[in-house]
Design a protein around this motif. Structure first.
Motif, PDB file in Angstrom:
ATOM      1  N   MET A  27       0.837  -1.179   0.000  1.00 46.06           N
ATOM      2  CA  MET A  27       0.000   0.000   0.000  1.00 46.06           C
ATOM      3  C   MET A  27       0.879   1.238   0.000  1.00 46.06           C
ATOM      4  SD  MET A  27      -2.810   1.413   2.726  1.00 46.06           S
ATOM      5  CE  MET A  27      -1.688   2.300   3.751  1.00 46.06           C
ATOM      6  N   ARG A  28       0.442   2.216  -0.722  1.00 50.52           N
ATOM      7  CA  ARG A  28       1.071   3.530  -0.729  1.00 50.52           C
ATOM      8  C   ARG A  28      -0.003   4.531  -0.333  1.00 50.52           C
ATOM      9  NH1 ARG A  28       6.433   4.430  -2.750  1.00 50.52           N
ATOM     10  NH2 ARG A  28       5.550   6.457  -2.937  1.00 50.52           N
ATOM     11  N   ALA A  29       0.423   5.704   0.117  1.00 51.91           N
ATOM     12  CA  ALA A  29      -0.548   6.691   0.579  1.00 51.91           C
ATOM     13  C   ALA A  29      -0.065   8.099   0.271  1.00 51.91           C
ATOM     14  CB  ALA A  29      -0.780   6.531   2.073  1.00 51.91           C
ATOM     15  N   ILE A  30      -1.022   9.015   0.272  1.00 55.43           N
ATOM     16  CA  ILE A  30      -0.751  10.442   0.096  1.00 55.43           C
ATOM     17  C   ILE A  30      -1.330  11.151   1.316  1.00 55.43           C
ATOM     18  CG2 ILE A  30      -1.159  12.491  -1.313  1.00 55.43           C
ATOM     19  CD1 ILE A  30      -1.734  10.585  -3.664  1.00 55.43           C
ATOM     20  N   TYR A  31      -0.551  12.032   1.901  1.00 54.07           N
ATOM     21  CA  TYR A  31      -1.020  12.857   3.019  1.00 54.07           C
ATOM     22  C   TYR A  31      -1.058  14.291   2.523  1.00 54.07           C
ATOM     23  CZ  TYR A  31      -1.170  15.175   7.559  1.00 54.07           C
ATOM     24  OH  TYR A  31      -1.522  15.966   8.627  1.00 54.07           O
ATOM     25  N   ILE A  32      -2.240  14.874   2.490  1.00 48.18           N
ATOM     26  CA  ILE A  32      -2.432  16.252   2.050  1.00 48.18           C
ATOM     27  C   ILE A  32      -2.581  17.101   3.308  1.00 48.18           C
ATOM     28  CG2 ILE A  32      -3.832  17.825   0.674  1.00 48.18           C
ATOM     29  CD1 ILE A  32      -2.684  15.569  -1.001  1.00 48.18           C
ATOM     30  N   TYR A  33      -1.812  18.171   3.391  1.00 49.74           N
ATOM     31  CA  TYR A  33      -1.856  18.987   4.603  1.00 49.74           C
ATOM     32  C   TYR A  33      -1.673  20.464   4.270  1.00 49.74           C
ATOM     33  CZ  TYR A  33       3.204  19.633   4.397  1.00 49.74           C
ATOM     34  OH  TYR A  33       4.465  19.993   4.012  1.00 49.74           O
ATOM     35  N   ASN A  34      -2.022  21.289   5.243  1.00 51.17           N
ATOM     36  CA  ASN A  34      -1.825  22.730   5.145  1.00 51.17           C
ATOM     37  C   ASN A  34      -0.475  23.039   5.787  1.00 51.17           C
ATOM     38  OD1 ASN A  34      -1.797  25.485   5.405  1.00 51.17           O
ATOM     39  ND2 ASN A  34      -3.792  25.643   6.376  1.00 51.17           N
ATOM     40  N   PRO A  35       0.497  23.528   5.022  1.00 47.95           N
ATOM     41  CA  PRO A  35       1.831  23.764   5.586  1.00 47.95           C
ATOM     42  C   PRO A  35       1.862  24.883   6.622  1.00 47.95           C
ATOM     43  CG  PRO A  35       1.729  24.590   3.342  1.00 47.95           C
ATOM     44  CD  PRO A  35       0.436  23.872   3.607  1.00 47.95           C
ATOM     45  N   HIS A  36       0.786  25.661   6.728  1.00 40.82           N
ATOM     46  CA  HIS A  36       0.725  26.760   7.685  1.00 40.82           C
ATOM     47  C   HIS A  36       0.062  26.342   9.004  1.00 40.82           C
ATOM     48  CE1 HIS A  36       2.046  29.202   4.373  1.00 40.82           C
ATOM     49  NE2 HIS A  36       1.009  28.788   3.660  1.00 40.82           N
ATOM     50  N   SER A  37      -0.303  25.075   9.119  1.00 41.74           N
ATOM     51  CA  SER A  37      -0.955  24.566  10.323  1.00 41.74           C
ATOM     52  C   SER A  37       0.028  23.668  11.080  1.00 41.74           C
ATOM     53  CB  SER A  37      -2.206  23.772   9.936  1.00 41.74           C
ATOM     54  OG  SER A  37      -2.717  23.107  11.060  1.00 41.74           O
ATOM     55  N   ALA A  38       0.452  24.118  12.239  1.00 42.29           N
ATOM     56  CA  ALA A  38       1.428  23.361  13.034  1.00 42.29           C
ATOM     57  C   ALA A  38       0.907  21.974  13.422  1.00 42.29           C
ATOM     58  CB  ALA A  38       1.822  24.153  14.272  1.00 42.29           C
ATOM     59  N   PRO A  39      -0.365  21.822  13.852  1.00 35.60           N
ATOM     60  CA  PRO A  39      -0.839  20.472  14.189  1.00 35.60           C
ATOM     61  C   PRO A  39      -0.816  19.518  12.989  1.00 35.60           C
ATOM     62  CG  PRO A  39      -2.321  22.114  15.090  1.00 35.60           C
ATOM     63  CD  PRO A  39      -1.352  22.842  14.202  1.00 35.60           C
ATOM     64  N   GLU A  40      -1.130  20.017  11.806  1.00 31.84           N
ATOM     65  CA  GLU A  40      -1.126  19.172  10.615  1.00 31.84           C
ATOM     66  C   GLU A  40       0.297  18.766  10.241  1.00 31.84           C
ATOM     67  OE1 GLU A  40      -3.496  20.611   7.341  1.00 31.84           O
ATOM     68  OE2 GLU A  40      -5.022  21.387   8.723  1.00 31.84           O
ATOM     69  N   VAL A  41       1.236  19.662  10.403  1.00 30.14           N
ATOM     70  CA  VAL A  41       2.643  19.350  10.118  1.00 30.14           C
ATOM     71  C   VAL A  41       3.168  18.354  11.155  1.00 30.14           C
ATOM     72  CG1 VAL A  41       4.973  20.303   9.988  1.00 30.14           C
ATOM     73  CG2 VAL A  41       3.060  21.546   8.953  1.00 30.14           C
ATOM     74  N   ALA A  42       2.817  18.558  12.413  1.00 33.89           N
ATOM     75  CA  ALA A  42       3.289  17.678  13.485  1.00 33.89           C
ATOM     76  C   ALA A  42       2.725  16.269  13.346  1.00 33.89           C
ATOM     77  CB  ALA A  42       2.913  18.263  14.838  1.00 33.89           C
ATOM     78  N   LEU A  43       1.551  16.158  12.766  1.00 36.21           N
ATOM     79  CA  LEU A  43       0.888  14.870  12.629  1.00 36.21           C
ATOM     80  C   LEU A  43       1.688  13.893  11.777  1.00 36.21           C
ATOM     81  CD1 LEU A  43      -1.819  13.488  13.407  1.00 36.21           C
ATOM     82  CD2 LEU A  43      -2.742  14.350  11.276  1.00 36.21           C
ATOM     83  N   ILE A  44       2.443  14.385  10.836  1.00 36.62           N
ATOM     84  CA  ILE A  44       3.124  13.502   9.893  1.00 36.62           C
ATOM     85  C   ILE A  44       4.535  13.112  10.297  1.00 36.62           C
ATOM     86  CG2 ILE A  44       1.812  14.243   7.904  1.00 36.62           C
ATOM     87  CD1 ILE A  44       4.108  16.089   7.177  1.00 36.62           C
ATOM     88  N   SER A  45       5.092  13.695  11.343  1.00 31.87           N
ATOM     89  CA  SER A  45       6.499  13.467  11.662  1.00 31.87           C
ATOM     90  C   SER A  45       6.814  11.993  11.907  1.00 31.87           C
ATOM     91  CB  SER A  45       6.919  14.310  12.859  1.00 31.87           C
ATOM     92  OG  SER A  45       6.180  13.947  13.997  1.00 31.87           O
ATOM     93  N   ARG A  46       6.028  11.299  12.694  1.00 34.31           N
ATOM     94  CA  ARG A  46       6.308   9.887  12.997  1.00 34.31           C
ATOM     95  C   ARG A  46       6.157   9.018  11.754  1.00 34.31           C
ATOM     96  NH1 ARG A  46       4.002   5.953  17.760  1.00 34.31           N
ATOM     97  NH2 ARG A  46       4.988   4.087  16.942  1.00 34.31           N
ATOM     98  N   VAL A  47       5.075   9.225  11.024  1.00 35.03           N
ATOM     99  CA  VAL A  47       4.844   8.420   9.821  1.00 35.03           C
ATOM    100  C   VAL A  47       5.970   8.629   8.819  1.00 35.03           C
ATOM    101  CG1 VAL A  47       3.296   8.059   7.864  1.00 35.03           C
ATOM    102  CG2 VAL A  47       2.355   8.415  10.128  1.00 35.03           C
TER     103      VAL A  47
END
Length: 122
Positions: free
Chosen positions: A1-21
């Motif tokens: 499986m592959r995935a795409i994560y779409i996020y708002n680069p100006h939102s700190a919670p959205e940016v922080a969400l992807i760090s572990r993954v």
């Protein structure tokens, strides 16, 4: 499986969400800011963050191979995912409604207790 994560680069919670993954599974996920996403993806994504998965068994020869009715498989999977999505939305709305009712009930109980105390019934 592959995935795409779409996020708002100006939102700190959205940016922080992807760090572990990104650290653990960086080879399996493409991380795309919403302003760099193609128009098609922007039309699909209602709000950020969004996670879009691309299952291996729903690509290429897996759908076109003999013995597999691709039309039936795609239709069934789409119905299944729509049902799962509707169930998740229903559960979230039910949870919100339950919270609203419980808050109103607690407020009514507090007001009744206060009224009884003010009238020196208790």
């Amino acid at each position: 499986m592959r995935a795409i994560y779409i996020y708002n680069p100006h939102s700190a919670p959205e940016v922080a969400l992807i760090s572990r993954v990104q650290t653990e599974l960086g080879g399996y996920i493409e991380i795309v800011p919403i302003d760099e996403a193609p128009d098609l993806v922007r039309r699909l994504v209602r709000e950020t963050p969004a996670f879009i998965s691309a299952d291996e068994h729903l690509q290429g020869q897996e759908l076109l191979s003999d013995g597999v009715d691709g039309k039936l498989l795609l239709t069934a999977i789409l119905y299944q995912r729509m049902e799962t999505d509707e169930l998740a939305i229903h559960q979230a709305e039910t949870h919100r409604l339950d919270n609203l009712i419980n808050a109103e009930k607690a407020t009514a109980q507090d007001e009744l207790l206060e009224d009884l105390l003010n009238r020196e019934v208790l």
